[in-house]
Each structure stands twice: as C-alpha cells, then as structure tokens.
Design a protein around this motif. Structure first.
Motif, PDB file in Angstrom:
ATOM      1  N   ILE A 130       0.853  -1.180   0.000  1.00  0.00           N
ATOM      2  CA  ILE A 130       0.000   0.000   0.000  1.00  0.00           C
ATOM      3  C   ILE A 130       0.893   1.235   0.000  1.00  0.00           C
ATOM      4  O   ILE A 130       1.683   1.450   0.922  1.00  0.00           O
ATOM      5  N   LYS A 131       0.782   2.022  -1.056  1.00  0.00           N
ATOM      6  CA  LYS A 131       1.625   3.204  -1.185  1.00  0.00           C
ATOM      7  C   LYS A 131       1.043   4.353  -0.379  1.00  0.00           C
ATOM      8  O   LYS A 131      -0.145   4.668  -0.475  1.00  0.00           O
ATOM      9  N   GLY A 132       1.895   4.976   0.402  1.00  0.00           N
ATOM     10  CA  GLY A 132       1.548   6.197   1.107  1.00  0.00           C
ATOM     11  C   GLY A 132       2.444   7.323   0.631  1.00  0.00           C
ATOM     12  O   GLY A 132       3.673   7.194   0.648  1.00  0.00           O
ATOM     13  N   SER A 133       1.849   8.402   0.174  1.00  0.00           N
ATOM     14  CA  SER A 133       2.624   9.537  -0.343  1.00  0.00           C
ATOM     15  C   SER A 133       2.361  10.782   0.489  1.00  0.00           C
ATOM     16  O   SER A 133       1.284  10.949   1.069  1.00  0.00           O
ATOM     17  N   LEU A 157       4.005  19.535   6.348  1.00  0.00           N
ATOM     18  CA  LEU A 157       3.945  18.183   5.784  1.00  0.00           C
ATOM     19  C   LEU A 157       2.482  17.751   5.701  1.00  0.00           C
ATOM     20  O   LEU A 157       1.741  17.868   6.687  1.00  0.00           O
ATOM     21  N   ILE A 158       2.063  17.255   4.545  1.00  0.00           N
ATOM     22  CA  ILE A 158       0.676  16.852   4.332  1.00  0.00           C
ATOM     23  C   ILE A 158       0.655  15.419   3.813  1.00  0.00           C
ATOM     24  O   ILE A 158       1.320  15.085   2.826  1.00  0.00           O
ATOM     25  N   GLY A 159      -0.091  14.548   4.472  1.00  0.00           N
ATOM     26  CA  GLY A 159      -0.209  13.165   4.034  1.00  0.00           C
ATOM     27  C   GLY A 159      -1.060  12.368   5.002  1.00  0.00           C
ATOM     28  O   GLY A 159      -1.441  12.871   6.067  1.00  0.00           O
ATOM     29  N   THR A 160      -1.424  11.185   4.601  1.00  0.00           N
ATOM     30  CA  THR A 160      -0.873  10.401   3.517  1.00  0.00           C
ATOM     31  C   THR A 160      -1.990   9.838   2.654  1.00  0.00           C
ATOM     32  O   THR A 160      -3.163   9.981   3.006  1.00  0.00           O
ATOM     33  N   LEU A 214      -4.004  15.357  -2.052  1.00  0.00           N
ATOM     34  CA  LEU A 214      -3.507  15.946  -0.814  1.00  0.00           C
ATOM     35  C   LEU A 214      -3.694  17.463  -0.806  1.00  0.00           C
ATOM     36  O   LEU A 214      -4.010  18.051   0.239  1.00  0.00           O
ATOM     37  N   CYS A 215      -3.523  18.105  -1.953  1.00  0.00           N
ATOM     38  CA  CYS A 215      -3.796  19.542  -2.013  1.00  0.00           C
ATOM     39  C   CYS A 215      -5.272  19.822  -1.746  1.00  0.00           C
ATOM     40  O   CYS A 215      -5.618  20.733  -0.975  1.00  0.00           O
TER      41      CYS A 215
END
Length: 502
Positions: free
Chosen positions: A233-236, A271-274, A296-297
């Motif tokens: 599972i990708k978290g960006s 920092l903004i995520g994920t 995320l934006c």
C-alpha cells in the motif's frame, strides 16, 4: 572469501530489523544485520513521522492495536526525547462526517486505552479564541485537541542500530543477501557488498525482516514455503512552505472516509499526508502520482484559507507499507498490526516478520526475540521496555542540552544548536569536539551543514551518500541547492571509507 559465524542473522535494515537486532544482542546473542541499501532507505523513512496509537483505527475496532501502540508511545517518548516529542493535534469538526458525541467517545477511549498516560488529555476547542483557528476557513468554528507523538523516523532506525552495534552487533549496509541455505543446525548465507566483497556468513537462526521484500526473500533467496501474502500500500506525502505559524498539527477528515494530516515540519514547512493506494509494481519503483498530489492539495484546501496546488509542492516522498493481506477491499482499512511466524519445521529456526507500524516496532522486536531466543538456547529476559535510552537520549532533557551547548559554544547559532540537539541529543559533543569557532567545524556546504557533522555521520551512522545525509540522517535536502549538494558529493567521494559502528 570472509567466513563469519553468528547466533542470528537479521535480513533488513528498516525499523523492524533494527529493533530485533538491538533486542537480540542485548540478550547476549551475537547478531549480524544485513541491509541491501542504506538504513531506513525505504518504508521506514517514508512515514508520516508519528508515534501514535492510530485514532482512526478505533473505527475499525482495532482496540488491541491502539492500546498496544499507545503504551509503546509512552515508552518511546522516554527512550528518545531528542527525536521523539509530544505534539498536539487539532481535529476540526464537521457534523455531516461524524457526530460530535462519537468523536468525544473515541477521544475518551484514546486518552485511556494505553494505561498510564503522561501526555495532555483531549478537550473541545472553539476556534474563535484559539491559535489553531487562524488558518482555517471560517465555517470551522469548533473542534477537538488531543495528544500524540512526533518522530524523526529514519533516525529512530539508525539509533537502534547504533545501540545494537555498541552492544556487539555487526551492522552491514549496502550488502545484499544472494542466497540463504537452511541446514538442520544453522543457516549458510551468501552476501555481497556493493564494493564487490563476497562474504559467507553462518548463523544458528535467521530473521526475515525484509519489509516489502519479505515474501520475495522467502521465494527467491531462501526458497522456503510460507502461508502469507503481502499487499503493498503506497503512502505519499507532500511538503509545502508553511501554512500556519503555530506548533499544532491538524487531522482532517475527508469525504471518502480517510484522514489526512497537516503537520508543522522543519520549522519552515508543512507536511501533508498520507494517501493509501494499492501498489502493483516493484517495491523500489515508487513515486508520487499527479492524482495523489492533487488529492492531498484538495484535502488541505477543504480546511485552510490559504489554497495550495501542485506548483506549491517543494518536496514529496512515497513509500510502500507491506501489510498482511487480510482480504480487505479498502486499502485504508487493512490491519496495521503485525504477524510474527516462527518456523522450526524445516531445520534451523526461521522467523518471518510481516506488517507492523513504526510505533509498535519495539514491541514487535520483543515479541520476535521472545519467540526465537529459546530456540537458540537463550532465555534472557526482555529488556528494552525498562527505561534503556537510545543513543543521545541519556540523562538530559533536550532543552537543557540546547542551553548548555550555547553556553559553552557561543559561536553556534540558536537554530543550529536546536537542530543538532533534536537530532543527536547528548551525542552532539561528538560533532562539536574541541571546536571554538565555526571555522573549526570544517568545510561549510550550505545551510548549517559543516564537515564535522558529515564526518560524524560517516563514522558513527553508516552514512555514505548525499541522500543518506540530506534526507535520512537530516532533512537538509530542503535547504541546500544543487551546487551545494554537488560540493557535498565531491567531499564524500574524496573521503576514505568509514567504519561506522555506533
């Protein structure tokens, strides 16, 4: 060809492998940890940087996981106060997403599930008279505040390895396991370094803590049958110039049921995520997608007055979480708990680690060694939960260290003293040495990075490349320009190989 013998070989230099190596060597086992790249070069440096119970897991009825994580949060805050510290989070309320009574119940449970808690309890907030309300859109009038912890994630891995090395473990980075052959009385593991050195290592037990590569290690290196499969599972995350001027972080509920954090980051950034996206490609072929940046934006723009877009992103990073496949359709609802499998049926002991989260690494390591050590004739008690600090966290509060450093070295600016102490703790004097001026710290590469710090990282923290130094041992990559990075690369290329060892 070198031929080496150990009680235990650990494959994987992420947080789980580092924690297991530290725990095992502290119980008297001889340990070799092998990492194909740099320490924390993948999943363990791509987190949201939180030591937390996981508030959202309460909705998934993961009460045991949350309680375990909250208890671990208390232990880790005490073990490494220079890289882990309390943070207050603000949850703006939107009644159409979750009713206030549900949130109050959840926060009450969060305050008490972990047992004795030293952090401030949750409470309601009216944004008209609270600093956290200033950057929010006017429709948000109230919310909730609660406590969790912040961590320098990659440094947590390094400090565990430093402690393991100080107790006698050997840590080998840039070293790949090419084969692992199981015998009745032990394992024969063939290793190759990036410098071309071949090493034949033998051990009585083997730990597979290869993270996203754990299944591949079993299939292609050790040739062992296993019942598990992983979902990657990708978290960006994205980093933008700071969106608010206070120390609170935010947790934002999204229309799709997910949550996104907005966290003060490195003083000048947010920092903004994920994200939670299925990753079907190779674990090392990973980068943030345009859709993730936009997601995320948009998540931040739902709450903040100041709007951001893709052009405002100054840095981004992505990692894959190797989660146990529990057949859950929604990627964000797959369990973050871990599974430890001890296999003694085919000869020498093999311990496989699947899943897990940063906050519970110490408990995972303790559980793993509790299972494995008796198979190696070792019955020493667990020890890492009993107040043993990680390197740099000994006998001084970070703020006292900042004041002491500035009192004894007035040439060090407040910002540099703060950064050093909140990265290295008491080890800061290993960097400063006998310096009596900035010139004594050696070449200046840009921002506040000097050769003395670079040399320390090479000699004590296994750092070899520009990325090791600027993105994992620090976040100075946000501040150095390309020419300064090239100068650092040139300096590293001219240095003799360092023998790092904690």
């Amino acid at each position: 060809m070198a031929n080496e013998n150990y009680d235990l070989i650990v494959i994987g230099g992420g947080i789980n492998g580092a924690g297991i190596a530290r725990d095992a060597v502290g119980r008297g086992l001889s340990v070799l940890l092998v990492e194909a790249d740099d320490l924390a070069s993948h999943t363990s440096s791509a987190s949201t940087k939180l030591i937390h119970g996981g508030l959202r897991y309460l909705e998934q009825y993961e009460f045991k996981l949350v309680a375990k994580a909250l208890a671990e949060r208390e232990i880790l805050l005490k073990a490494a106060p220079h890289i882990i510290w309390p943070m207050r989070f603000i949850l703006p309320h939107q009644k159409h997403l979750r009713p206030a009574w549900m949130i109050r119940i959840g926060l009450f449970m969060y305050d008490h599930l972990g047992g004795g808690q030293t952090l401030a309890s949750s409470h309601g907030v009216k944004f008209a008279d609270h600093a956290a309300g200033i950057p929010l859109k006017p429709e948000f009038t109230k919310g909730f505040a609660y406590s969790d912890g912040w961590v320098q994630d990659a440094r947590l891995v390094v400090l565990n390895c430093m402690d393991a090395a100080s107790r006698g473990a050997r840590i080998m980075t840039r070293t790949r396991a090419e084969s692992a052959v199981r015998h009745d009385d032990g394992w024969q593991v063939m290793l190759k370094t990036t410098d071309g050195e071949a090493i034949e290592a033998h051990s009585r037990g083997l730990v597979n803590a290869a993270g996203p590569w754990a299944v591949r290690f079993l299939d292609d290196i050790a040739f062992q049958d296993h019942p598990y499969s992983l979902r990657l599972i990708k978290g960006s995350h994205i980093v933008v110039n700071k969106l608010f001027d206070h120390d609170y972080a935010y947790i934002f509920q999204q229309p799709d049921g997910r949550i996104v954090f907005a966290i003060p980051y490195e003083h000048d950034f947010t920092l903004i995520g994920t994200t939670d996206v299925e990753h079907e490609d190779e674990p090392d072929k990973i980068a943030i997608e345009k859709d993730e940046i936009r997601y995320l934006c948009d998540a931040a723009n739902r709450y903040f007055e100041q709007s951001i877009g893709p052009d405002d992103v100054v840095w981004s990073y992505s990692g894959v979480r190797p989660l146990l496949d529990d057949r859950e359709d929604n990627a964000s609802e797959i369990t973050r708990d871990y599974r430890i499998q001890l296999d003694v049926s085919g000869g020498a002991p093999l311990l496989n680690v699947f899943g897990g989260k940063l906050t519970t690494y110490r408990r995972l390591a303790e559980d793993a060694v509790d299972k494995l050590a008796p198979e190696l004739g070792n019955r020493e008690r667990a020890w890492t939960g009993n107040g043993h600090p990680l390197p740099g966290g000994e006998n001084a509060t970070p703020q006292d260290l900042v004041e002491s450093l500035q009192a004894s070295r007035s040439f060090i600016s407040p910002s540099l003293a703060y950064r050093w102490v909140f990265n290295y703790g008491t080890r800061v004097m290993n960097i400063v040495g006998d310096a009596r001026s900035l010139a004594d710290l050696g070449e200046h590469f840009g921002a506040d990075l000097y050769a003395a710090e670079v040399d320390y990282l090479r000699e004590h923290e296994w750092a070899r490349t520009v990325d090791d130094i600027l993105w994992r041992r620090s976040k100075l990559g946000l501040r150095l320009d390309e020419s300064e990075k090239r100068r650092l690369a040139d300096y590293l290329a001219c240095q003799a190989p360092a023998a790092a060892g904690g």
